[in-house]
Design a protein around this motif. Structure first.
Motif, PDB file in Angstrom:
ATOM      1  N   TYR A 125       3.462   7.215   3.315  1.00 35.52           N
ATOM      2  CA  TYR A 125       3.676   5.950   4.010  1.00 35.52           C
ATOM      3  C   TYR A 125       3.566   4.800   3.017  1.00 35.52           C
ATOM      4  O   TYR A 125       2.733   4.826   2.102  1.00 35.52           O
ATOM      5  N   LEU A 126       4.415   3.799   3.213  1.00 32.15           N
ATOM      6  CA  LEU A 126       4.387   2.588   2.416  1.00 32.15           C
ATOM      7  C   LEU A 126       4.228   1.393   3.346  1.00 32.15           C
ATOM      8  O   LEU A 126       4.845   1.343   4.415  1.00 32.15           O
ATOM      9  N   SER A 127       3.412   0.430   2.930  1.00 37.80           N
ATOM     10  CA  SER A 127       3.409  -0.862   3.607  1.00 37.80           C
ATOM     11  C   SER A 127       4.011  -1.885   2.661  1.00 37.80           C
ATOM     12  O   SER A 127       3.814  -1.818   1.442  1.00 37.80           O
ATOM     13  N   TYR A 128       4.752  -2.816   3.230  1.00 38.95           N
ATOM     14  CA  TYR A 128       5.454  -3.803   2.419  1.00 38.95           C
ATOM     15  C   TYR A 128       5.854  -4.973   3.307  1.00 38.95           C
ATOM     16  O   TYR A 128       5.805  -4.886   4.546  1.00 38.95           O
ATOM     17  N   SER A 129       6.236  -6.066   2.689  1.00 40.06           N
ATOM     18  CA  SER A 129       6.779  -7.189   3.439  1.00 40.06           C
ATOM     19  C   SER A 129       8.296  -7.053   3.436  1.00 40.06           C
ATOM     20  O   SER A 129       8.902  -6.821   2.397  1.00 40.06           O
ATOM     21  N   ALA A 130       8.877  -7.168   4.634  1.00 39.81           N
ATOM     22  CA  ALA A 130      10.323  -7.038   4.782  1.00 39.81           C
ATOM     23  C   ALA A 130      10.864  -8.269   5.482  1.00 39.81           C
ATOM     24  O   ALA A 130      10.214  -8.838   6.366  1.00 39.81           O
ATOM     25  N   GLU A 131      12.069  -8.657   5.089  1.00 40.31           N
ATOM     26  CA  GLU A 131      12.683  -9.869   5.612  1.00 40.31           C
ATOM     27  C   GLU A 131      13.687  -9.534   6.705  1.00 40.31           C
ATOM     28  O   GLU A 131      14.347  -8.492   6.672  1.00 40.31           O
ATOM     29  N   GLY A 132      13.779 -10.415   7.685  1.00 44.09           N
ATOM     30  CA  GLY A 132      14.745 -10.271   8.762  1.00 44.09           C
ATOM     31  C   GLY A 132      14.912 -11.605   9.463  1.00 44.09           C
ATOM     32  O   GLY A 132      14.510 -12.645   8.944  1.00 44.09           O
TER      33      GLY A 132
ATOM     34  N   ASP B 150       0.808  -1.211   0.000  1.00 42.86           N
ATOM     35  CA  ASP B 150       0.000   0.000   0.000  1.00 42.86           C
ATOM     36  C   ASP B 150       0.845   1.266   0.000  1.00 42.86           C
ATOM     37  O   ASP B 150       2.004   1.262   0.426  1.00 42.86           O
ATOM     38  N   VAL B 151       0.229   2.367  -0.449  1.00 41.60           N
ATOM     39  CA  VAL B 151       0.805   3.704  -0.356  1.00 41.60           C
ATOM     40  C   VAL B 151      -0.283   4.622   0.157  1.00 41.60           C
ATOM     41  O   VAL B 151      -1.447   4.529  -0.255  1.00 41.60           O
ATOM     42  N   CYS B 152       0.074   5.507   1.083  1.00 43.28           N
ATOM     43  CA  CYS B 152      -0.904   6.384   1.730  1.00 43.28           C
ATOM     44  C   CYS B 152      -0.228   7.711   2.046  1.00 43.28           C
ATOM     45  O   CYS B 152       0.903   7.739   2.535  1.00 43.28           O
ATOM     46  N   LEU B 153      -0.910   8.816   1.777  1.00 42.23           N
ATOM     47  CA  LEU B 153      -0.358  10.136   2.054  1.00 42.23           C
ATOM     48  C   LEU B 153      -0.691  10.571   3.470  1.00 42.23           C
ATOM     49  O   LEU B 153      -1.779  10.303   3.992  1.00 42.23           O
ATOM     50  N   HIS B 154       0.243  11.271   4.103  1.00 40.11           N
ATOM     51  CA  HIS B 154      -0.026  11.927   5.383  1.00 40.11           C
ATOM     52  C   HIS B 154      -1.130  12.960   5.171  1.00 40.11           C
ATOM     53  O   HIS B 154      -1.188  13.612   4.119  1.00 40.11           O
ATOM     54  N   PRO B 155      -2.042  13.149   6.139  1.00 44.84           N
ATOM     55  CA  PRO B 155      -3.085  14.171   5.965  1.00 44.84           C
ATOM     56  C   PRO B 155      -2.541  15.557   5.677  1.00 44.84           C
ATOM     57  O   PRO B 155      -3.204  16.374   5.029  1.00 44.84           O
ATOM     58  N   GLY B 156      -1.320  15.837   6.131  1.00 46.26           N
ATOM     59  CA  GLY B 156      -0.703  17.132   5.866  1.00 46.26           C
ATOM     60  C   GLY B 156       0.311  17.085   4.738  1.00 46.26           C
ATOM     61  O   GLY B 156       1.243  17.905   4.708  1.00 46.26           O
ATOM     62  N   PHE B 157       0.129  16.167   3.792  1.00 48.98           N
ATOM     63  CA  PHE B 157       1.122  15.964   2.731  1.00 48.98           C
ATOM     64  C   PHE B 157       1.417  17.243   1.950  1.00 48.98           C
ATOM     65  O   PHE B 157       2.566  17.479   1.551  1.00 48.98           O
TER      66      PHE B 157
ATOM     67  N   ALA C 122       6.740   2.042   6.564  1.00 46.91           N
ATOM     68  CA  ALA C 122       7.778   3.067   6.609  1.00 46.91           C
ATOM     69  C   ALA C 122       7.193   4.401   6.177  1.00 46.91           C
ATOM     70  O   ALA C 122       6.214   4.449   5.417  1.00 46.91           O
ATOM     71  N   ARG C 123       7.814   5.481   6.657  1.00 47.25           N
ATOM     72  CA  ARG C 123       7.419   6.815   6.221  1.00 47.25           C
ATOM     73  C   ARG C 123       8.629   7.521   5.633  1.00 47.25           C
ATOM     74  O   ARG C 123       9.782   7.234   5.985  1.00 47.25           O
ATOM     75  N   ALA C 124       8.354   8.441   4.708  1.00 51.23           N
ATOM     76  CA  ALA C 124       9.433   9.169   4.051  1.00 51.23           C
ATOM     77  C   ALA C 124       8.868  10.447   3.453  1.00 51.23           C
ATOM     78  O   ALA C 124       7.651  10.601   3.304  1.00 51.23           O
ATOM     79  N   GLU C 125       9.752  11.372   3.091  1.00 47.24           N
ATOM     80  CA  GLU C 125       9.355  12.556   2.341  1.00 47.24           C
ATOM     81  C   GLU C 125       9.524  12.283   0.848  1.00 47.24           C
ATOM     82  O   GLU C 125      10.511  11.673   0.425  1.00 47.24           O
ATOM     83  N   TYR C 126       8.552  12.725   0.071  1.00 44.51           N
ATOM     84  CA  TYR C 126       8.631  12.590  -1.379  1.00 44.51           C
ATOM     85  C   TYR C 126       8.985  13.947  -1.976  1.00 44.51           C
ATOM     86  O   TYR C 126       8.203  14.890  -1.915  1.00 44.51           O
ATOM     87  N   ARG C 127      10.192  14.035  -2.522  1.00 45.62           N
ATOM     88  CA  ARG C 127      10.656  15.280  -3.127  1.00 45.62           C
ATOM     89  C   ARG C 127      11.492  14.972  -4.363  1.00 45.62           C
ATOM     90  O   ARG C 127      12.337  14.072  -4.345  1.00 45.62           O
ATOM     91  N   ASP C 128      11.233  15.706  -5.412  1.00 49.24           N
ATOM     92  CA  ASP C 128      12.031  15.617  -6.640  1.00 49.24           C
ATOM     93  C   ASP C 128      12.113  14.188  -7.164  1.00 49.24           C
ATOM     94  O   ASP C 128      13.168  13.718  -7.590  1.00 49.24           O
ATOM     95  N   GLY C 129      11.008  13.489  -7.127  1.00 42.08           N
ATOM     96  CA  GLY C 129      10.949  12.162  -7.723  1.00 42.08           C
ATOM     97  C   GLY C 129      11.594  11.062  -6.908  1.00 42.08           C
ATOM     98  O   GLY C 129      11.842   9.969  -7.422  1.00 42.08           O
ATOM     99  N   SER C 130      11.859  11.323  -5.618  1.00 47.82           N
ATOM    100  CA  SER C 130      12.534  10.320  -4.803  1.00 47.82           C
ATOM    101  C   SER C 130      12.046  10.414  -3.362  1.00 47.82           C
ATOM    102  O   SER C 130      11.545  11.451  -2.920  1.00 47.82           O
ATOM    103  N   LEU C 131      12.204   9.312  -2.628  1.00 45.32           N
ATOM    104  CA  LEU C 131      11.894   9.292  -1.208  1.00 45.32           C
ATOM    105  C   LEU C 131      13.140   9.660  -0.419  1.00 45.32           C
ATOM    106  O   LEU C 131      14.230   9.165  -0.689  1.00 45.32           O
TER     107      LEU C 131
END
Length: 372
Positions: free
Chosen positions: A108-115, A94-101, A124-133
């Motif tokens: 925010y991204l949801s994903y399966s991660a290995e460990g 999934d991908v979801c924007l912060h209400p204050g995006f 995970a959360r990140a800033e999206y700027r200039d075509g990159s996280l």
């Protein structure tokens, strides 16, 4: 119709969009509509989210985040994504924007991660700027990790208070759903930084994880806030039969696997109980299964007769379901796009008041429903 290969195991307005083709006119409850193909160049798309400027973000399960803008799919994926466990049903989900995006550019991204021990549903959360996280940070993991590639859940949605809800499947280990010390088979409620709200129902309870909002879930893959009541709703996959539409209530146990309308894929009985005291019954049950995925309430004015309806993709039913909801009651439904598209994975309302859907296939597509 020819069925495409499907990898699911077990089981700004947009500017001058390029229209590949438009199918014939269909009718729903007196509403005439048509299906428009926007692109067929996606690999196993899973989720869609609209940016404030009308561009559309699309996750691809193998681990790419794509942008659809100005009528076409941008060639280069978004950079800076996390490494994902892309096996079975796992991957970038999934991908979801912060209400204050619009101000903070946080998504925010949801994903399966290995460990150690296997894989788990991760956020995970990140800033999206200039075509990159940028500044990617993991804020949640549905521990414990386990082997296998099934039942990650992974839907994300914010409520009016700015709290983030996360669905986590029980990883095909059904008893995890009834263990409050385990985050599998639950719907979680978090602050936007991943911390726990102090009014979560299990805060301070010995042996229970404080992130839990509801429990007793199998594999919930649709999540949405009702636009009038502000209540959160979810759809979830049952086993062989027993798919559910649920209205979420803080602290409620939704029964899996102690209460279910489904049976095992082998035909064996999982539980003789369809309902049990102290457990929350579904608002709607589907037998046989439709495999509901994605959930959205329609609020636009382009389809007046659909206002207030919920929509979910029906993966195994090759359809889009329009569901009538009155307060806390299911009032009926109809099957749209019957046998026209396989494997509808997600559905969202766009800023233009139209409905957008993606199909989960190796040659997956982005489509739009518009009035005819």
């Amino acid at each position: 119709m020819q069925r495409r290969r499907f990898i699911l195991s077990a089981t700004g307005a947009l500017a001058a969009p390029a229209i590949a083709h438009s199918q014939d006119v269909m009718t729903s409850n007196g509403t005439r509509y048509r299906l428009v193909t926007l692109t067929r160049d996606l690999e196993q798309p899973w989720s869609i989210a609209f940016l404030p400027d009308g561009r559309l973000m699309i996750t691809e399960r193998p681990g790419r985040l794509r942008v659809f803008a100005n009528g076409r799919l941008e060639r280069a994926p978004v950079g800076g994504l996390p490494r994902v466990y892309a096996r079975g049903q796992g991957g970038l989900l999934d991908v979801c924007l912060h209400p204050g995006f619009a101000g903070n550019r946080v998504l925010y991204l949801s994903y399966s991660a290995e460990g150690a021990g296997g894989a788990a549903t991760t956020v995970a959360r990140a800033e999206y700027r200039d075509g990159s996280l940028r500044g990617l940070a993991r804020i949640f993991e549905a521990l414990p990790r386990t082997s296998g590639g099934l039942h990650f859940g992974s839907r994300l949605a914010f409520d009016r208070a700015g709290l983030l809800y996360v669905t986590a499947g029980e990883r095909y280990q059904m008893q995890r759903a009834q263990d409050l010390g385990d985050l599998g088979g639950k719907i979680l409620r978090l602050r936007d930084d991943g911390s726990v709200p102090p009014d979560n129902p299990f805060v301070g309870r010995d042996g229970a994880r404080s992130e839990i909002f509801t429990w007793g879930h199998r594999n919930p893959q649709g999540l949405a806030m009702h636009p009038v009541t502000g209540r959160m709703w979810a759809v979830e996959h049952g086993p062989r039969g027993g798919d559910e539409l649920n209205l979420l209530e803080a602290g409620a146990n939704y029964g899996w696997p102690r209460a279910t309308h489904g049976i095992d894929y082998s035909g064996a009985v999982i539980s003789p109980n369809k309902s049990l005291p102290g457990m929350k019954d579904p608002v709607r049950v589907w037998v046989p299964s439709i495999s509901p995925s994605g959930l959205a309430f329609y609020t636009g004015n382009r389809f007046p007769a659909w206002q207030g309806s919920a929509f979910t993709g029906a993966l195994s039913n090759f359809a889009l379901f329009r569901i009538g909801v009155d307060g806390e009651r299911w009032t009926g439904e109809e099957r749209l796009l019957a046998d026209r598209l396989p494997y509808i994975r997600d559905v969202r309302e766009g800023p233009d008041g139209l409905l957008y859907i993606v199909t989960h296939a190796d040659d997956g597509g982005l489509y739009r429903l518009e009035p005819a």
